[in-house]
Design an enzyme around this catalytic site. Structure first.
Site, short mmCIF file in Angstrom:
data_model
loop_
_atom_site.label_atom_id
_atom_site.label_comp_id
_atom_site.label_asym_id
_atom_site.label_seq_id
_atom_site.Cartn_x
_atom_site.Cartn_y
_atom_site.Cartn_z
CG ASP A 1 52.56 41.36 33.35
OD1 ASP A 1 53.25 41.18 32.34
OD2 ASP A 1 51.52 42.04 33.36
CE1 TYR A 50 48.34 47.10 32.98
CE2 TYR A 50 49.72 45.67 34.30
CZ TYR A 50 48.92 45.87 33.20
OH TYR A 50 48.72 44.84 32.32
CE LYS A 74 51.82 43.70 30.17
NZ LYS A 74 51.51 43.99 31.58
CG HIS A 79 50.24 47.70 27.48
ND1 HIS A 79 50.29 48.20 28.75
CD2 HIS A 79 49.25 46.77 27.51
CE1 HIS A 79 49.38 47.61 29.51
NE2 HIS A 79 48.72 46.74 28.77
P1 NDP Z 1 42.56 37.47 36.08
O1 NDP Z 1 42.02 36.46 35.12
O2 NDP Z 1 43.89 37.24 36.69
O3 NDP Z 1 41.45 37.66 37.21
C1 NDP Z 1 41.60 38.56 38.26
C2 NDP Z 1 40.26 38.64 38.99
O4 NDP Z 1 39.93 37.38 39.57
C3 NDP Z 1 40.25 39.63 40.11
O5 NDP Z 1 38.95 40.20 40.15
C4 NDP Z 1 40.50 38.78 41.36
O6 NDP Z 1 39.86 39.37 42.47
C5 NDP Z 1 39.85 37.47 41.00
N1 NDP Z 1 40.54 36.27 41.51
C6 NDP Z 1 41.87 36.01 41.45
N2 NDP Z 1 42.14 34.79 41.93
C7 NDP Z 1 40.96 34.25 42.31
C8 NDP Z 1 40.60 33.02 42.87
N3 NDP Z 1 41.52 32.08 43.14
N4 NDP Z 1 39.28 32.80 43.14
C9 NDP Z 1 38.34 33.74 42.86
N5 NDP Z 1 38.64 34.94 42.33
C10 NDP Z 1 39.94 35.20 42.04
O7 NDP Z 1 42.50 38.86 35.31
P2 NDP Z 1 43.44 40.13 35.09
O8 NDP Z 1 42.76 40.95 34.08
O9 NDP Z 1 43.83 40.77 36.34
O10 NDP Z 1 44.73 39.51 34.38
C11 NDP Z 1 45.89 39.08 35.06
C12 NDP Z 1 47.08 39.93 34.68
O11 NDP Z 1 47.26 39.98 33.26
C13 NDP Z 1 46.95 41.42 35.06
O12 NDP Z 1 47.12 41.66 36.42
C14 NDP Z 1 48.02 42.02 34.18
O13 NDP Z 1 49.30 41.80 34.75
C15 NDP Z 1 47.84 41.23 32.90
N6 NDP Z 1 46.96 41.92 31.94
C16 NDP Z 1 47.52 42.39 30.77
C17 NDP Z 1 46.76 43.02 29.81
C18 NDP Z 1 47.40 43.49 28.56
O14 NDP Z 1 46.75 44.22 27.78
N7 NDP Z 1 48.63 43.11 28.28
C19 NDP Z 1 45.31 43.25 29.99
C20 NDP Z 1 44.80 42.70 31.24
C21 NDP Z 1 45.60 42.04 32.15
P3 NDP Z 1 40.67 39.82 43.81
O15 NDP Z 1 41.83 40.66 43.39
O16 NDP Z 1 39.63 40.58 44.57
O17 NDP Z 1 41.07 38.53 44.47
#
Ligand code: NDP
Length: 281
Positions: A43, A48, A73, A106
């Site tokens: 995704d 991004y 998006k 988006h």
């Molecule tokens: P997530 O809920 O996926 O959390 C990501 C965070 O959690 C990062 O800081 C990561 O740190 C940490 N993390 C990931 N896995 C673990 C784990 N197993 N244990 C501990 N920490 C962990 O949030 P996102 O906001 O990134 O959402 C996921 C996806 O959703 C995005 O990447 C995007 O593709 C989509 N999205 C879409 C939006 C929209 O408006 N349509 C808005 C926001 C997100 P680290 O990378 O350091 O491991």
């Protein structure tokens, strides 16, 4: 990989890898790692600024295009029929592919009807295998569904244990079964998510982490998830959610942790709207 069938018959993996906040220079490495771990759905989004990295990684992987499910998006600044149409081709070029499996609007701002018209056209041309929305709360979702020809296959919303989108779900079912796709399935770690003792207590029973319980909960609810991490070990951890099942009592406890509110933003706050429409300009 478990799949979910969209309202046009297309099958989509229920678990994918999201690349929001993955630095463009790091994106290729991250997506290559994710593909090695076994993720096949990626995704990304125009906003991004890392579609090129995703494209480079899928090319380097040598995987057959039909084995992948690629999502992007259209951003607010590309809204409106003409601009959106052009931006779809730009996304395809950056990703080095000739079709996307799913393209979303988006945000529900600017001329999203014009954007949707461009998505419908590209869908009919075969450039997009499915089309949908993101961040369309029930009011805007219902409005749009009443005036478009092809009902959205997906609405991607902030959805996690603390924000379960229960007000929206009946409307998604009503308009041709639009599937809910979760963004921030682990609340991006907000509100002490990864150390929340209520979630950890359930995880102990299954020998699973808070991240795994969070993702499994959503998958059991039929919600598509796209966890993000730049760390390969965590990519593996987030992938290992198909070897256990939360029992109905634990599902009820987790359902009870819903607050009905975002942990990040309010799409109905004019200051947020001003901020987001200026993003990326
Ligand atoms: P997530 O809920 O996926 O959390 C990501 C965070 O959690 C990062 O800081 C990561 O740190 C940490 N993390 C990931 N896995 C673990 C784990 N197993 N244990 C501990 N920490 C962990 O949030 P996102 O906001 O990134 O959402 C996921 C996806 O959703 C995005 O990447 C995007 O593709 C989509 N999205 C879409 C939006 C929209 O408006 N349509 C808005 C926001 C997100 P680290 O990378 O350091 O491991």
């Amino acid at each position: 990989m478990q799949t979910i069938t969209l309202n046009n018959g297309l099958k989509m993996p229920i678990l994918g890898y999201g690349v929001f906040l993955v630095e463009p220079k790091e994106c290729q490495r991250c997506v290559e790692d994710a593909l090695e771990v076994g993720y096949t759905m990626i995704d990304t989004a125009q906003a991004y600024f890392n579609e090129e990295g995703v494209g480079a990684a899928i090319k380097a992987s040598g995987l057959k295009r039909e084995k992948l499910f690629l999502v992007s998006k259209v951003w607010i600044s590309n809204a409106g029929y003409e601009r959106a149409k052009k931006s779809i081709d730009e996304s395809l070029a950056k990703l080095q592919i000739d079709y996307l499996d799913l393209m979303l609007i988006h945000q529900p701002f600017n001329d999203y009807y014009g954007t949707y018209k461009a998505l419908q056209e590209a869908y009919k041309e075969g450039k997009l295998k499915a089309i949908g929305l993101s961040n369309f709360f029930a009011d805007r979702y219902v409005d749009l569904c009443n005036f478009v020809e092809i009902k959205p296959a997906i609405n991607q919303m902030e959805t996690h244990i603390f924000c379960q989108q229960n007000a929206l779900k009946p409307y998604l079912a009503k308009y041709n079964d639009t599937k809910l796709m979760s963004w921030s399935p682990m609340a991006r770690g907000e509100q002490n998510f990864f150390n929340d003792e209520r979630i950890a207590k359930i995880g102990e029973k299954y020998n699973k982490s808070n991240a795994q319980v969070a993702l499994r909960f959503l998958v059991q609810e039929g919600i598509i998830v796209i966890p993000k991490t730049v760390k390969k070990e965590r990519m593996k951890e987030n992938f290992e959610i198909f070897d256990f099942e939360l029992d109905s009592n634990d599902m009820q406890i987790l359902k009870g942790l819903d607050t009905g509110k975002s942990v990040f933003v309010n799409h109905y706050d004019p200051e947020f709207v001003e901020m987001i429409i200026n993003y990326g300009k």
